[in-house]
Design an enzyme around this catalytic site. Sequence first.
Site, mmCIF file in Angstrom:
data_model
loop_
_atom_site.group_PDB
_atom_site.id
_atom_site.type_symbol
_atom_site.label_atom_id
_atom_site.label_comp_id
_atom_site.label_asym_id
_atom_site.label_seq_id
_atom_site.Cartn_x
_atom_site.Cartn_y
_atom_site.Cartn_z
ATOM 1 N N ASP A 94 15.198 60.470 100.613
ATOM 2 C CA ASP A 94 16.569 59.960 100.515
ATOM 3 C C ASP A 94 17.417 60.438 101.698
ATOM 4 O OD1 ASP A 94 18.647 58.545 99.421
ATOM 5 O OD2 ASP A 94 19.213 60.100 97.983
ATOM 6 N N ARG A 112 22.666 51.036 108.676
ATOM 7 C CA ARG A 112 21.796 51.768 107.746
ATOM 8 C C ARG A 112 20.317 51.553 108.037
ATOM 9 N NH1 ARG A 112 23.358 53.552 102.932
ATOM 10 N NH2 ARG A 112 21.366 52.877 102.084
ATOM 11 N N HIS A 156 16.418 53.716 108.114
ATOM 12 C CA HIS A 156 15.140 53.405 107.464
ATOM 13 C C HIS A 156 14.010 53.394 108.493
ATOM 14 C CE1 HIS A 156 17.273 52.719 103.850
ATOM 15 N NE2 HIS A 156 17.778 51.536 104.175
ATOM 16 N N SER A 168 12.816 51.810 94.851
ATOM 17 C CA SER A 168 12.878 51.930 93.394
ATOM 18 C C SER A 168 13.170 50.578 92.751
ATOM 19 C CB SER A 168 13.962 52.942 92.987
ATOM 20 O OG SER A 168 15.247 52.370 93.114
ATOM 21 N N LEU A 175 -6.966 62.955 102.048
ATOM 22 C CA LEU A 175 -5.676 62.837 101.347
ATOM 23 C C LEU A 175 -5.526 61.469 100.659
ATOM 24 C CD1 LEU A 175 -2.629 63.912 101.042
ATOM 25 C CD2 LEU A 175 -2.171 62.592 103.105
ATOM 26 N N SER A 206 16.280 59.837 89.700
ATOM 27 C CA SER A 206 16.421 58.404 90.008
ATOM 28 C C SER A 206 15.242 57.544 89.530
ATOM 29 C CB SER A 206 16.631 58.215 91.508
ATOM 30 O OG SER A 206 17.810 58.854 91.938
HETATM 31 C C1 IPE Z 1 15.888 56.749 95.358
HETATM 32 O O1 IPE Z 1 16.853 56.717 96.342
HETATM 33 C C2 IPE Z 1 14.806 55.798 95.650
HETATM 34 C C3 IPE Z 1 14.083 55.975 96.900
HETATM 35 C C4 IPE Z 1 14.151 56.958 97.745
HETATM 36 C C5 IPE Z 1 13.185 54.909 97.176
HETATM 37 P P1 IPE Z 1 18.300 56.098 96.079
HETATM 38 O O2 IPE Z 1 19.121 56.562 97.213
HETATM 39 O O3 IPE Z 1 18.203 54.650 95.858
HETATM 40 O O4 IPE Z 1 18.709 56.822 94.724
HETATM 41 P P2 IPE Z 1 20.069 56.751 93.894
HETATM 42 O O5 IPE Z 1 20.166 55.381 93.345
HETATM 43 O O6 IPE Z 1 21.176 57.090 94.830
HETATM 44 O O7 IPE Z 1 19.900 57.781 92.838
HETATM 45 C C1 IPE Z 2 16.462 56.277 101.042
HETATM 46 O O1 IPE Z 2 17.595 56.338 101.833
HETATM 47 C C2 IPE Z 2 15.635 55.056 101.317
HETATM 48 C C3 IPE Z 2 15.596 54.078 100.239
HETATM 49 C C4 IPE Z 2 16.179 54.167 99.090
HETATM 50 C C5 IPE Z 2 14.822 52.906 100.499
HETATM 51 P P1 IPE Z 2 18.952 55.680 101.383
HETATM 52 O O2 IPE Z 2 18.979 54.286 101.916
HETATM 53 O O3 IPE Z 2 19.148 55.782 99.932
HETATM 54 O O4 IPE Z 2 19.983 56.553 102.180
HETATM 55 P P2 IPE Z 2 21.399 57.046 101.671
HETATM 56 O O5 IPE Z 2 21.188 57.733 100.359
HETATM 57 O O6 IPE Z 2 22.262 55.849 101.548
HETATM 58 O O7 IPE Z 2 21.852 57.972 102.743
HETATM 59 MG MG MG Z 3 20.070 57.177 98.765
#
Ligand code: IPE
Ligand code: IPE
Ligand code: MG
Length: 253
Positions: free
Chosen positions: A26, A39, A43, A71, A137, A199
């Site tokens: 995250d 954003r 990624h 997710s 792995l 999450s």
């Molecule tokens: C959780 O990240 C899912 C992944 C890393 C794929 P999110 O950033 O989407 O989680 P929430 O919704 O803020 O808890």
């Molecule tokens: C996690 O990073 C990646 C995915 C959920 C796919 P985020 O996209 O949730 O990044 P933040 O939480 O907005 O910084």
């Molecule tokens: Mg996030």
Amino acid sequence: MKFFTSTTETIPAAAEIPKHIAVIMDGNGRWARKRFLPRIAGHKRGVETVRDLVKFCAKLKVEYLTLFAFSSENWRRPAEEVSFLMGLFMEALKREVVKLHQNNIKLVIIGDRSRFDAQLLEQIRDSEELTANNTGLTLTIAANYGGRWDTLQAVNKMQVAAPQLAGFYREEHLRPYLSMSYAPEPDLFIRTGGERRISNFLLWQLAYTELYFTDTLWPDFNAAAFELAIESYQQRERRFGRTSEQLAEPNLT
Ligand code: IPE
Ligand code: IPE
Ligand code: MG
């Protein structure tokens, strides 16, 4: 046959390298925003971190690395971001699978595939097939995964397979139908990006996992940051309901 009331049967030695590490990657979006980038740039950078972490885990002889990539709730994001993430997943699979195979890494994708397009489904199948017999792995990518979805799909399969046991199901009846039935439960859970929540990641399997949260954003999660997580794990005392004194006894089962 011996019946257990819990799936956490044996106590692994925490001083060792965890066998199974599960990670919520995250903080990509915030990493990008801090740099005034879109954003999706976060990624993209996040994929580099995945590559480094896989290498590092293979070197440490971690047996299972499970990464939460998308997710079941992430569909709620803006359509362009969702489609970018799907494209990135497809591209990364295509580009990396041969290298994974050369390094004896077995790739498994878990999650609900019903919303993936035909091309992605084919790429997933091909990647899994190519690496299926590898013995190093096991890298699991959770894509369109949700812990509640996983438990429910397992319950449904169990009911179909053993309707005569309805009303008397035990944990070990459900276990074979969970998405990660091939792996032991995670020893260490890591979440980057500062949030202290699960999450809807592996809910069943995290019952007794050691949890580690760090504010480091995923694209910044380098080998040194990972080592801190391992060190933290190695200082934990895993009791699985027992007392500290019991752990000191020889021949503990
Ligand atoms: C959780 O990240 C899912 C992944 C890393 C794929 P999110 O950033 O989407 O989680 P929430 O919704 O803020 O808890
Ligand atoms: C996690 O990073 C990646 C995915 C959920 C796919 P985020 O996209 O949730 O990044 P933040 O939480 O907005 O910084
Ligand atoms: Mg996030």
